[in-house]
Structure formats: structure tokens, C-alpha cells
Design a protein around this motif. Structure first.
Motif, PDB file in Angstrom:
ATOM      1  N   VAL A 227       0.851  -1.187   0.000  1.00  0.00           N
ATOM      2  CA  VAL A 227       0.000   0.000   0.000  1.00  0.00           C
ATOM      3  C   VAL A 227       0.887   1.238   0.000  1.00  0.00           C
ATOM      4  O   VAL A 227       1.739   1.399   0.881  1.00  0.00           O
ATOM      5  N   ARG A 228       0.700   2.104  -0.991  1.00  0.00           N
ATOM      6  CA  ARG A 228       1.461   3.342  -1.017  1.00  0.00           C
ATOM      7  C   ARG A 228       1.029   4.228   0.155  1.00  0.00           C
ATOM      8  O   ARG A 228      -0.141   4.219   0.549  1.00  0.00           O
ATOM      9  N   PRO A 229       1.928   5.039   0.708  1.00  0.00           N
ATOM     10  CA  PRO A 229       1.558   5.926   1.817  1.00  0.00           C
ATOM     11  C   PRO A 229       0.380   6.842   1.486  1.00  0.00           C
ATOM     12  O   PRO A 229      -0.435   7.140   2.355  1.00  0.00           O
ATOM     13  N   GLU A 230       0.273   7.267   0.217  1.00  0.00           N
ATOM     14  CA  GLU A 230      -0.859   8.106  -0.155  1.00  0.00           C
ATOM     15  C   GLU A 230      -2.134   7.293  -0.372  1.00  0.00           C
ATOM     16  O   GLU A 230      -3.214   7.860  -0.605  1.00  0.00           O
ATOM     17  N   GLY A 231      -2.004   5.956  -0.297  1.00  0.00           N
ATOM     18  CA  GLY A 231      -3.161   5.081  -0.410  1.00  0.00           C
ATOM     19  C   GLY A 231      -3.853   4.805   0.915  1.00  0.00           C
ATOM     20  O   GLY A 231      -4.788   4.001   0.983  1.00  0.00           O
ATOM     21  N   LEU A 232      -3.393   5.445   1.977  1.00  0.00           N
ATOM     22  CA  LEU A 232      -4.043   5.336   3.289  1.00  0.00           C
ATOM     23  C   LEU A 232      -4.928   6.561   3.502  1.00  0.00           C
ATOM     24  O   LEU A 232      -4.444   7.692   3.509  1.00  0.00           O
ATOM     25  N   ARG A 233      -6.197   6.318   3.628  1.00  0.00           N
ATOM     26  CA  ARG A 233      -7.138   7.411   3.875  1.00  0.00           C
ATOM     27  C   ARG A 233      -7.269   7.618   5.378  1.00  0.00           C
ATOM     28  O   ARG A 233      -7.628   6.694   6.115  1.00  0.00           O
ATOM     29  N   ILE A 234      -6.969   8.820   5.791  1.00  0.00           N
ATOM     30  CA  ILE A 234      -6.956   9.156   7.220  1.00  0.00           C
ATOM     31  C   ILE A 234      -8.214   9.954   7.565  1.00  0.00           C
ATOM     32  O   ILE A 234      -8.568  10.910   6.870  1.00  0.00           O
ATOM     33  N   GLY A 235      -8.876   9.538   8.631  1.00  0.00           N
ATOM     34  CA  GLY A 235     -10.085  10.231   9.052  1.00  0.00           C
ATOM     35  C   GLY A 235     -10.164  10.356  10.560  1.00  0.00           C
ATOM     36  O   GLY A 235      -9.316   9.840  11.308  1.00  0.00           O
TER      37      GLY A 235
ATOM     38  N   ALA B  47      -5.343   4.119  14.700  1.00  0.00           N
ATOM     39  CA  ALA B  47      -3.884   4.230  14.829  1.00  0.00           C
ATOM     40  C   ALA B  47      -3.544   5.493  15.594  1.00  0.00           C
ATOM     41  O   ALA B  47      -4.235   6.511  15.489  1.00  0.00           O
ATOM     42  N   ASN B  48      -2.458   5.420  16.342  1.00  0.00           N
ATOM     43  CA  ASN B  48      -1.923   6.594  17.031  1.00  0.00           C
ATOM     44  C   ASN B  48      -0.987   7.359  16.095  1.00  0.00           C
ATOM     45  O   ASN B  48      -0.230   6.746  15.325  1.00  0.00           O
ATOM     46  N   ILE B  49      -1.017   8.683  16.186  1.00  0.00           N
ATOM     47  CA  ILE B  49      -0.078   9.512  15.426  1.00  0.00           C
ATOM     48  C   ILE B  49       1.206   9.632  16.232  1.00  0.00           C
ATOM     49  O   ILE B  49       1.238  10.272  17.282  1.00  0.00           O
ATOM     50  N   ASP B  50       2.295   9.015  15.723  1.00  0.00           N
ATOM     51  CA  ASP B  50       3.574   9.047  16.433  1.00  0.00           C
ATOM     52  C   ASP B  50       4.387  10.299  16.089  1.00  0.00           C
ATOM     53  O   ASP B  50       5.118  10.829  16.927  1.00  0.00           O
TER      54      ASP B  50
ATOM     55  N   LEU C 101       2.458   6.380  11.914  1.00  0.00           N
ATOM     56  CA  LEU C 101       1.288   5.878  12.629  1.00  0.00           C
ATOM     57  C   LEU C 101       1.563   4.502  13.209  1.00  0.00           C
ATOM     58  O   LEU C 101       2.228   3.669  12.579  1.00  0.00           O
ATOM     59  N   SER C 102       1.028   4.247  14.389  1.00  0.00           N
ATOM     60  CA  SER C 102       1.073   2.917  14.996  1.00  0.00           C
ATOM     61  C   SER C 102      -0.350   2.386  15.083  1.00  0.00           C
ATOM     62  O   SER C 102      -1.193   2.934  15.816  1.00  0.00           O
ATOM     63  N   VAL C 103      -0.605   1.343  14.294  1.00  0.00           N
ATOM     64  CA  VAL C 103      -1.948   0.744  14.292  1.00  0.00           C
ATOM     65  C   VAL C 103      -2.180   0.055  15.628  1.00  0.00           C
ATOM     66  O   VAL C 103      -1.289  -0.631  16.156  1.00  0.00           O
ATOM     67  N   HIS C 104      -3.371   0.232  16.184  1.00  0.00           N
ATOM     68  CA  HIS C 104      -3.704  -0.440  17.447  1.00  0.00           C
ATOM     69  C   HIS C 104      -3.614  -1.961  17.244  1.00  0.00           C
ATOM     70  O   HIS C 104      -4.247  -2.513  16.344  1.00  0.00           O
ATOM     71  N   ASN C 105      -2.779  -2.589  18.054  1.00  0.00           N
ATOM     72  CA  ASN C 105      -2.543  -4.036  17.935  1.00  0.00           C
ATOM     73  C   ASN C 105      -1.998  -4.402  16.550  1.00  0.00           C
ATOM     74  O   ASN C 105      -2.296  -5.473  16.010  1.00  0.00           O
TER      75      ASN C 105
ATOM     76  N   VAL D  23      -5.484  10.209  17.691  1.00  0.00           N
ATOM     77  CA  VAL D  23      -5.908   8.906  17.174  1.00  0.00           C
ATOM     78  C   VAL D  23      -6.738   9.140  15.914  1.00  0.00           C
ATOM     79  O   VAL D  23      -7.612  10.010  15.887  1.00  0.00           O
ATOM     80  N   VAL D  24      -6.458   8.366  14.866  1.00  0.00           N
ATOM     81  CA  VAL D  24      -7.165   8.506  13.593  1.00  0.00           C
ATOM     82  C   VAL D  24      -7.679   7.151  13.129  1.00  0.00           C
ATOM     83  O   VAL D  24      -7.220   6.093  13.597  1.00  0.00           O
ATOM     84  N   SER D  25      -8.605   7.184  12.195  1.00  0.00           N
ATOM     85  CA  SER D  25      -9.073   5.963  11.547  1.00  0.00           C
ATOM     86  C   SER D  25      -8.376   5.816  10.197  1.00  0.00           C
ATOM     87  O   SER D  25      -7.963   6.811   9.583  1.00  0.00           O
TER      88      SER D  25
END
Length: 347
Positions: free
Chosen positions: A274-282, A292-295, A308-312, A331-333
Motif C-alpha cells: 500500500v502506497r503511503p498516499e493510499g491510506l485514507r486518514i479520518g 492508529a496513534n499519530i507518532d 502511525l502505529s496501528v492499534h494491535n 488517534v485517527v481511523s
């Protein structure tokens, strides 16, 4: 479609090392094709074979449908109608600009030669430097002179080997733009070697991605970016987030959600890229969201890179518009953009 330059089934060895394996390249008049790949992939060797600087071993080379190299035929570089531009400029230090450009015009004399020199310099915006010597010019100016020298004899094919890699960022961008417009206006079949994906996408009508002497994919910049043929091509065009998975019922599961898979048998181990720009942040908040937490957040100019660190789950990177940036510690989705998500059998 007429072909300006064609390499057909070209293979090449240095000693016991095979550096090219059945490489095919076709370039139409007026088309600019980039050979793109890492150091040692064979792209410069292919260029040298096209120019005649390296003797062909297997296959054939044609320029404007004329065979210039084959198993029993070899036409000298100076008779091929090829213009060459190298990374190191290769200007004669003891000759002024007019002398450097006129060196390749020895078949004409006097006023005709001077007119051809001036015309070539006008194309690259350097006519005011006609009497200057190379040491009086900046790196970008020297490269413009090298381009003018290659253009002056009106070549049938232009070959450029990493022509901008020795320049700083600002001069590189300026000279790329100048070179692109000059070559397009001239209508010359052009091949440019580069290891820079961004440069290839900026310059090329088509990109040929090479690795270990082989062509991995041949297509437009958009085709290669959005429809890569394999793991290597996808990852060569920039950073990717990698998730090992397995196909079950036409689905590959990842920590960010399921990805539909076609053309790969169930039970196959795969890599989901997945390209970094392929992650939709909301904004987080809905039940079932991947959170995910914003590190950290790093500005890259027009976009920002979010760590970002995904929960679990794993640590990942996302590129987002600056206006969308959220603060560290939030925290973001996350959801996946299917156009930026690729699945390949694990190599």
C-alpha cells in the motif's frame, strides 16, 4: 508506427556475468523513453549498445528501420546519427563553447558551421555564451552546452545517460524542463537512463523498468504507478507499506482491512503493498474503524508524512495533504484506497 530506435532481443555478458537478458526497446520519433532501474541493472549497457560504444553480442539494433548492429554487422557510432549526452558533460576544456559544439560539425565549414552552432545554442538558451570556456560556466550551463553539442548535427536518435544527476535540485528541475521541451520540439526519438523514478515520470512518455538485466515492465508513467506488474516495480516508485498475507476465498487480510484478490489461487502466500498516499486518514469515532496513534508528523512541502502505529498492529506511513494534518498523539481511523493497494505472490 515508425520506429526511431529499436533494440531487439539484446543480450550481453561481461565475462561470465550476464548484464542484459533479451531486452526489447522501441522508441518512436518524437517519443521520450526512460530506462529506469537501480545501479547495475543493465540500463547504461543497453544505451551504450544502442550508441555503438559497446559491441553488440546478441540481438539487433535498428535506427529508423535500418540495421546498425546485428550478429554480422556493426556500424560505427559516428555513422549512426546518434546524439549523446553524459552525466559528466565531456566538454573539451581547451575549446570555447563554439569550438565544443562545432567539433561535431567538421563536415561543414565557415558560415554554415557558425549558423548551426548559433541555432543549437538558441535552442538551449545559451547563445550569449558562445565565446565562453567550460571553466567559466556553471554545471547547469555546461550541461546545456553538452545538449546543444548533441543537437547540432541534427541526430536521428538522442541518448542521455543520467544527464542531471550531478546538478543541485533547483538546477536539475530547470534543466529537465528545458531539455524536455527542446527534445519534443526537435521530434527526435530519445532514450534517457535514470535511477530516479520521479525524474522518469516527469520526463518520459513511456518508462521501461529494468532489474538484473531484464525488463520488468514497459508502460506509461500512469500505468506503472497505478498498475505495477510486480513487487519490484511497485516498490521502486516510492515507499510502500508491506503486509504479508495469504489468499483465502479471494481475500487477503491485513491489519488495515481485507483486500479483494483476483487471479491468485487460494492458499497462496502474498505481499500486500500500500502506497503511503493510499491510506485514507479520518477522524476516529465509528465502531469497527481501524485505529492508529499519530507518532510523528513531518512536512514534505505540499504534503505531510504521518508516522502511525496501528492499534494491535504495525508501524506504518501515510502521506496526507497539509490541510489534513492532525497533531502528534492523536488517534485517527484508516481505510485503504484500492487504486493504491497491490497484491503479489510472495517471491
Amino acid at each position: 508506427m515508425p520506429v526511431g530506435l529499436s533494440l531487439k532481443n539484446v543480450s550481453h555478458e561481461f565475462g561470465t556475468t550476464r548484464v542484459l537478458r533479451d531486452v526489447n526497446v522501441d522508441v518512436a520519433p518524437g517519443e521520450l523513453v526512460c530506462l529506469l532501474g537501480p545501479s547495475g541493472c543493465g540500463k547504461t549497457t543497453a544505451l551504450r549498445i544502442a550508441a555503438g560504444l559497446e559491441r553488440l553480442q546478441t540481438g539487433s539494433v535498428l535506427i529508423h528501420d535500418e540495421i546498425v548492429a546485428s550478429a554480422g554487422q556493426y556500424l560505427e557510432p559516428e555513422k549512426r546519427g546518434v546524439g549523446l549526452v553524459f552525466q559528466d558533460y565531456a566538454l573539451f576544456p581547451h575549446l570555447d563553447v563554439a569550438g565544443n559544439i562545432g567539433f561535431g560539425l567538421r563536415h561543414i565549414t565557415g558560415a554554415q558551421r557558425r549558423a548551426a552552432v548559433v541555432n543549437a545554442l538558441e535552442r538551449v538558451g545559451m547563445v550569449d555564451y558562445i565565446d565562453a570556456f567550460p571553466h567559466q560556466l556553471s554545471g547547469g550551463q555546461q550541461q546545456r552546452i553538452a545538449l546543444a553539442r548533441a543537437l547540432a548535427p541534427v541526430p536521428r536518435v538522442m541518448l542521455l545517460d543520467e544527464p542531471f544527476s550531478g546538478l543541485d535540485v533547483a538546477r536539475r528541475a530547470e534543466l529537465r524542463d528545458t531539455t524536455l521541451h527542446v527534445l519534443k520540439n526537435a521530434g527526435i526519438a530519445t532514450v534517457m537512463v535514470t535511477h530516479d523514478p520521479e525524474e522518469a515520470m516527469y520526463m518520459a512518455d513511456r518508462i521501461i523498468v529494468m532489474n538484473e538485466g531484464q525488463v520488468m515492465q514497459d508502460g506509461t508513467p500512469e500505468e506503472l504507478y497505478f498498475h505495477p506488474a510486480n513487487h519490484f516495480v511497485a516498490s521502486f516508485f516510492g515507499e510502500v507499506n508491506l503486509f504479508p498475507s495469504r489468499v483465502e476465498n479471494s481475500v487477503a487480510s491485513t491489519p488495515l482491512g481485507n483486500v479483494e484478490v483476483t487471479g491468485i489461487a487460494g492458499g497462496t502466500d502474498v505481499d500486500v503493498l500500500v502506497r503511503p498516499e493510499g491510506l485514507r486518514i479520518g477522524q476516529a469515532g465509528r465502531a469497527g474503524d481501524v485505529l492508529a496513534n499519530i507518532d510523528a508528523v513531518r512536512s514534505l512541502g505540499g504534503v505531510s508524512l504521518m508516522h502511525l502505529s496501528v492499534h494491535n498492529g504495525p508501524h506504518i506511513h501515510a502521506r496526507v495533504p497539509r490541510r489534513q494534518v492532525m497533531d502528534k498523539g492523536g488517534v485517527v481511523s484508516i481505510t485503504l484506497d484500492p487504486e493504491m493497494t497491490f497484491v503479489f505472490p510472495r517471491e
